[in-house]
Design an enzyme around this catalytic site. Sequence first.
Site, PDB file in Angstrom:
ATOM      1  N   HIS A  32       0.843  -1.189   0.000  1.00  0.00           N
ATOM      2  CA  HIS A  32       0.000   0.000   0.000  1.00  0.00           C
ATOM      3  C   HIS A  32       0.887   1.251   0.000  1.00  0.00           C
ATOM      4  O   HIS A  32       1.276   1.743   1.059  1.00  0.00           O
ATOM      5  CB  HIS A  32      -0.902   0.018   1.240  1.00  0.00           C
ATOM      6  CG  HIS A  32      -1.818  -1.157   1.344  1.00  0.00           C
ATOM      7  ND1 HIS A  32      -1.367  -2.425   1.623  1.00  0.00           N
ATOM      8  CD2 HIS A  32      -3.170  -1.248   1.195  1.00  0.00           C
ATOM      9  CE1 HIS A  32      -2.401  -3.255   1.660  1.00  0.00           C
ATOM     10  NE2 HIS A  32      -3.502  -2.568   1.406  1.00  0.00           N
ATOM     11  N   ILE A  35      -9.861   9.279   0.292  1.00  0.00           N
ATOM     12  CA  ILE A  35      -9.886   8.116  -0.602  1.00  0.00           C
ATOM     13  C   ILE A  35      -9.926   6.836   0.225  1.00  0.00           C
ATOM     14  O   ILE A  35      -9.155   6.670   1.178  1.00  0.00           O
ATOM     15  CB  ILE A  35      -8.646   8.081  -1.517  1.00  0.00           C
ATOM     16  CG1 ILE A  35      -8.610   9.306  -2.440  1.00  0.00           C
ATOM     17  CG2 ILE A  35      -8.603   6.798  -2.336  1.00  0.00           C
ATOM     18  CD1 ILE A  35      -9.706   9.341  -3.482  1.00  0.00           C
ATOM     19  N   HIS A  82      -3.924   3.208  -3.304  1.00  0.00           N
ATOM     20  CA  HIS A  82      -4.146   2.685  -1.955  1.00  0.00           C
ATOM     21  C   HIS A  82      -3.488   1.327  -1.745  1.00  0.00           C
ATOM     22  O   HIS A  82      -2.639   1.182  -0.876  1.00  0.00           O
ATOM     23  CB  HIS A  82      -5.641   2.577  -1.655  1.00  0.00           C
ATOM     24  CG  HIS A  82      -5.937   1.982  -0.308  1.00  0.00           C
ATOM     25  ND1 HIS A  82      -5.973   2.736   0.845  1.00  0.00           N
ATOM     26  CD2 HIS A  82      -6.187   0.705   0.073  1.00  0.00           C
ATOM     27  CE1 HIS A  82      -6.233   1.943   1.876  1.00  0.00           C
ATOM     28  NE2 HIS A  82      -6.375   0.704   1.426  1.00  0.00           N
ATOM     29  N   GLU A 136     -17.973  -3.751  24.323  1.00  0.00           N
ATOM     30  CA  GLU A 136     -17.149  -4.963  24.392  1.00  0.00           C
ATOM     31  C   GLU A 136     -15.931  -4.912  23.472  1.00  0.00           C
ATOM     32  O   GLU A 136     -14.826  -5.279  23.863  1.00  0.00           O
ATOM     33  CB  GLU A 136     -17.987  -6.210  24.065  1.00  0.00           C
ATOM     34  CG  GLU A 136     -18.987  -6.604  25.131  1.00  0.00           C
ATOM     35  CD  GLU A 136     -20.333  -5.949  24.926  1.00  0.00           C
ATOM     36  OE1 GLU A 136     -21.282  -6.303  25.655  1.00  0.00           O
ATOM     37  OE2 GLU A 136     -20.444  -5.084  24.022  1.00  0.00           O
ATOM     38  N   HIS A 192     -29.094 -15.033  24.846  1.00  0.00           N
ATOM     39  CA  HIS A 192     -28.026 -14.822  25.810  1.00  0.00           C
ATOM     40  C   HIS A 192     -27.289 -16.114  26.168  1.00  0.00           C
ATOM     41  O   HIS A 192     -26.364 -16.077  26.982  1.00  0.00           O
ATOM     42  CB  HIS A 192     -28.590 -14.198  27.092  1.00  0.00           C
ATOM     43  CG  HIS A 192     -28.824 -12.730  26.994  1.00  0.00           C
ATOM     44  ND1 HIS A 192     -29.562 -12.162  25.980  1.00  0.00           N
ATOM     45  CD2 HIS A 192     -28.406 -11.699  27.786  1.00  0.00           C
ATOM     46  CE1 HIS A 192     -29.601 -10.852  26.152  1.00  0.00           C
ATOM     47  NE2 HIS A 192     -28.910 -10.540  27.242  1.00  0.00           N
ATOM     48  N   ARG A 252     -22.929 -19.101  35.827  1.00  0.00           N
ATOM     49  CA  ARG A 252     -23.844 -18.286  36.622  1.00  0.00           C
ATOM     50  C   ARG A 252     -24.391 -19.103  37.783  1.00  0.00           C
ATOM     51  O   ARG A 252     -24.548 -18.587  38.896  1.00  0.00           O
ATOM     52  CB  ARG A 252     -24.996 -17.804  35.748  1.00  0.00           C
ATOM     53  CG  ARG A 252     -26.085 -17.035  36.498  1.00  0.00           C
ATOM     54  CD  ARG A 252     -27.187 -16.617  35.544  1.00  0.00           C
ATOM     55  NE  ARG A 252     -28.186 -15.756  36.189  1.00  0.00           N
ATOM     56  CZ  ARG A 252     -29.361 -16.177  36.639  1.00  0.00           C
ATOM     57  NH1 ARG A 252     -29.696 -17.451  36.519  1.00  0.00           N
ATOM     58  NH2 ARG A 252     -30.205 -15.333  37.208  1.00  0.00           N
TER      59      ARG A 252
END
Length: 651
Positions: free
Chosen positions: A29, A187, A260, A404, A466, A513
């Site tokens: 690049h 760009i 690029h 997160e 969940h 849990r």
Amino acid sequence: MTAMNTEQLSVDTIKALSMDAIERSNSGHPGAPMGMADIAVVLWTRYLRVDPADAVWPNRDRFVLSNGHASMLLYSLLHLSGFGVTLDDIKAFRRLGSPTPGHPEREPHLGIETTTGPLGQGFGTAIGMAMAERHLNAVFGDDLVDHRTFAFVSDGDLMEGIASEAASLAGHLGLGKAIFFFDDNGISLDGPTDWIFTEDVAKRFDAYGWHSVSVDGHDRGAIAEATDAALAVGDQPSLLLCRTHIGHGAPTKQDTSKAHGSPLGTEEVAAAKEAMGWPVDESFLVPAEVSEFFASAMQENAAARRAWEASRDSVFAGSPEVEDLWGRYHSAPTAGLDVPFSVGESIATRAASGKALNTLAVTAPGLIGGSADLSGSTNTNIDGSDHFGKETPAGRNIYFGVREHGMGAIVNGITVHGGLRGYGGTFLVFSDYMRGAVRVGALMGAPSIWVFTHDSVFLGEDGPTHQPVEHLAALRSIPNLWVIRPGDATETVEAWEMAYNRTEGPSALVLTRQGLPVLDRSAGGVQRGGYVLADGSDVTIIATGSEVWVALEAADILAANDISARVVSMPCVEAFDLQDEEYRTEVLGTTAPRVSIEAGVTDGWHRIVGDGGLSIGIDRFGLSAPWKDIATELGFTSQGVAERVMAWLGA
């Protein structure tokens, strides 16, 4: 030559080196290195305090190239500054075994502070570094800790959501020593950014609480003035929006997406060199004046390092207790935890983790972290410590908010900064939101610690949205990440010991849990990844986490049916794989058929149980119900497991 002419010659050298290396590799690049060369020369020769003679001195400034595709810019700077990146290394750009890969990979001794490549990761990691500096400064004062974090970022970095998460938190915390330079070249790879990215970036960052200023990215005097202004702002991070031309100096490809991600081509390179008065037929040229110019800047930095060392020695001489504390922050981790539990008591491993964390935090003052708005559920707070805030930077409890992905990169940044060990917590199902950061941390060997709770369908009533099922397998597929799923409270304590003592990569603690019975077991097996809990000869049952006690009870039912079952707890498959073959055979046996039990998808367990083995898992999404009802429905009771094993054995 005048200083200004030497600066221009340095800019041209970076452009030429970048074009030559990318052309030889036929891959890379060139646009960003050419477009940011002016900014880079100003920063590296006037402001950045780094010293190739001691690349990892603790009070150096940190530099992060978040737009990692511009790697030849960094490699050129490191070579010119006298770090261990040689001209031959640059000639071997993107070649097998070279220290100059396509995107920078962490090698602090070469001056590469972090692995970048996936856009936005470097942005978040740099924020973590700035947070680490702020905390250590609050603990030790300016004489020992007083440095800046500089980062180069691109429009791609700013488009990625992780940058928004990290920038929002950084503004809230007022991280005044974080100075970011935005390569505002208009760009992207697909074409002009006004096709897809027309927001007012300055207003956006102003809203985050940043100091922002727009500047001509090719006017070195203006860049210096903007940098001075940013350094004078003590209570806000800064974003310098540097208007640049991608592929600056390329006659036909400047300001186009063609500059690029592809080599410019021999004709374009020749024309660019000719336009800037560079020898067209000479490749990898570094004028002596440029080497001397950078060497002079590094000599000033070496003097700054020696002054810091003198200051450190003076502080230590007057305060032996400070020297001792500094050593505890910066020494190699060691941990042996004594957290007693009673056999048979019921305790969730997330709760046991909180007790282990707080015990460890007493002897490991550099342990710092928190959770993504779930500290009460993940048990990730350090008792007796304040929260890390703008007015309370010495606090060790970081409230990341519901961010997160940002948390993941920030924790990596805290950890690779040095002097601290970062940890971050959330529900296991949300590890998806931070997988990119977990992966990059594993790639660069950052020993970050992840605390993932609510580890299975047995979290219950919140339901399948969940309830993780595929997440254990997904995390285990990441190389160099240790996934540790302890089977009870005592295994959880040992899991924390494993994670903290591991220095070559990250660890993920996967915790329940619901309450689990404390097992009657001897200490020490967890560190080897797997061990025998109960011996038997007819079948070997391998279990993890909340399924270990189920396996033990199922073994009792099997024994009542004249089937002798060996039960193996395997909290960490990765650690078990590293054991010698003799030990692995001793644990798993050689003749008895094998069964795995885990409340998740069965992918991957065939490696342990073999082609003819049985994997009992959950290859479906979960249910919304109390956890015991879910266990019965899905066959994860001791009776259900025993019946399935007997049917499989034909008993």
